[in-house]
Design an enzyme around this catalytic site. Sequence first.
Site: not given
Length: 708
Positions: A484-485
Site C-alpha cells: 500500500h505505502e
Amino acid sequence: MPHNNEKNLHLVNFNQLKLEQLQQHITDALDNGLAFLAMLDEEKQNNEKTCETAEQALNDITAFEHVNIALDRSWGLLSHLNSVVSTDEIRELHHSLLPKISDYGTQVGQHQILFSRYRQVIDNQDFFEKLDPARKRALTLSLQGFELSGVALADDKKAEFAKLSSELSTLSAKFSDNLLDATQSYFLPLVESQLSGLPQSALAMLKDAGERYRTKFNQSTATLYVATLDIPVYLAVMTYADDRDLREKLYRAYVTRASEKSEQTEFNNANIMVQILAKREQKAKILGFDNYAEVSLATKMADDVATVEKFLRDLANKATPYAKADVKTLQTEGLAFDIDELKPWDTAYLAEKVRERKFNLSQEAVRPYFPLPKVIDGLFEIVQRLYGVNIVEKTQDVERWHDEVRFYQLFDEYEQLLGGFYFDLYARTGKRGGAWMSGFQARYQSADGAYHQLPVCFMVGNFSPAIDGKPSLLTHDEVLTLFHEFGHGLHHLLTEISISDVAGVNGVEWDAVELPSQFMENWAWHKDGIALISGHVDTGETLPNEMLKAMLNAKNFQSGMQTLRQLEFALFDLLLHSQSQAVDYQGILDLLDSVRADVAVMPATDYNRFANSFSHIFAGGYACGYYSYKWAELLSADAFDRFETDGIFNQNTGKIFREEILAKGGSRSAKENFEAFRERPADIDALLRHSGFYEEILSDNINNTQSW
C-alpha cells in the site's frame, strides 16, 4: 548505471544535521516568504502599474513558488524527524514552530496582491490557454485555495475567518489530547481466570502494560497482566479472551472514551465537538456556502453531497444481504460457546473461531513465508515488470537518521535516474505507530531551469525487527501495508510533472489519492505475485497453494459487516456536515442513531459514544471526507479489473497506467486520469466482486468466495 543527475536528489546529510541549524533554516525560509509578500505590497504602494502583463504576473508566481521550496524542505524534515526519531527536544521545537507555520499559511492564503497575480494570469484567456496543461491546473487549484482561504472577504470577515481557523486548530488538538488521555488513563488489572484463550503475543503486550501500571501507581497486581485501551491490546482481548464478561467490560470502556458515559468524565469531548461543528458552519457561511460539506467537496473528485450519499446508500444496499449472512454465521458459531444473543463484544471473538475452524487459517502460520528481504525483492521485481523501472540499493552511499534505514534509487528503462526513497520499516521507541509515505521532496524545476530537484520520499512502517539472526517475518496484513505505502511512493516518484504543486500526489483530490496505494495491494493477493514475494525463512519454499486458497477464502469473510461499518461512519460524517445548521450534542447522537437504523445489521448499545472518539473527522483531515476510503477503493478495484482481463503483468497495460495515472499526478483531475486509463467512467462492479458481493456467496459453499 549512470549517475548523471544524482546531484538533483539534494540528499540530506543526516549525521551532520543539528536542530538549531534546522530551526534557522525554517525561520529563514519563513522570513524570505514574508519578505516576498512585503515586496509585492511595497510595489503596489509605490506604483499601481508595476505588474502590467500576465507574463510578469506569472513570473512573480513562479518566483514565489521557488522561495517556498526551502520552507517545504526544512519544515518537512523537522516533521519527519518528529515522527521517526522523536525526542523531547525535537517535539518542543516542532510544536513551538507550528503556530508560525500556520500563521504564514493564513497570510499567504489571504494575500490580496498575490491573489491578484493569479487572477491576472487566468483572466487573460489568450495567455492562459497557451500555458502548459500542468501549469494551468496548478494555477486553477491555487486560485481555488485562495478563495477557500477567504481572500475575497472584507477585512473584518477576513479577521473573523482567520480567528475561526485558529480556534478550530486548537479545538481539534484538544479533541486529540482528550482522546489520548482517556485512552491512556484506563487500566484493568486481570486475574488468572481472565487470561484464558489469550495467545503468547497478547500476553506479552498485557505484561508490558502491567509493568507500566505497577510503576505508575506503585501498586501490586493479582497477575502480571493488565488490560488497556491501546488498540493492539484492546483488539487482542476482544479477539481471543474466552471470558465474555471481560470482553464486555473492555468494550464498554472503549466505546465510551472521552464521553459523559466514561469513568473519566474530565476528558469528555461533547462540548468540543459541538464547538467544532458550529465554527465549521460559520466558516462555510462566511465563504458563501450553505454548509461545511460544500466547502469540503469543493476540492474533491465527487461532485456534491447527493452524489456521495447515493454512492454510500447504494453500496449499503448491496452489502446488507452479505452482512446479514455474516451475522447469521456468528450467531450459529455463538451457540457452540453458550452465547444465545450476539452482542458487539462477541463479534471479533467468534469471527476468529470461524476463521480457525472454517478456513484453517492463522496469521502466525503464514508469517514464516514472508521474510521482509524476500518480500522487498519480490515487490521490486513486480514493479520492474509492470513499469520497466529498476530499483538499486544505495544505502552505503548516504547518511541516514537511523542505522536500520535503507536508501534506494529508481532508474527508468533508459537508465536515467528518476528519484530516490528511504525505507524505515521497523518499530522502535520514539517513532509514531502506523505506516505512511511522506513525499519529502516533490519533482520540481525552476522557471529559468537553473535549479532542478528529483522526487525523494520516506516510506515508514512499524514491523517487528529482525531477531535471533532471522529477518523480520511479516504477517500477510503487513505485506499488504508495505505494498500500500509503496503504491503511494510510486505515485510520488514516477511523476513526469516538474511543477511541484501538481507533481506526484500533490494536487490530487483527497478522495482519489488512495487509488495507486489500494491498487498496488492486489499483487500481494494474486498467486503470480505471491510466487515472487514469498519464500519460507528456513526452506525458501513459496507459500503453498492450500494456504493461499485459505487466505482467499477468508479474505471476504465478514466483508459485508465491515463494509456496512465503514458506510455507517461515512454517512454519519456526510450528513453531520451537510446540515445547514450545527447541531447540539444530543443532535449528534440522534443523527448517528438514525444512520445506524438505516444501515447497521448489529444493534449498538445505548451507551455507545463512538462519535466522541471519531478523530478522523474532529481532529484529522477527513471532515466530510470519510467516504473517500470506499470511493478510492472503487477506483482501485476497477483499475485492477483491466489487469485481470489483460494479464496482471501485461507490460502495455502497466505502461498505460504509469503514463495516465502515476506520471500525470495532480496535473489533471483524477476523473480525467482514471478515464484516460480505463477509457470509460468508473464502474462499481469490480469493487462488488473484490468484496465478495455476488450471489453464490450467500450459499454455504465457501469455495465460491475465491476472488481470482
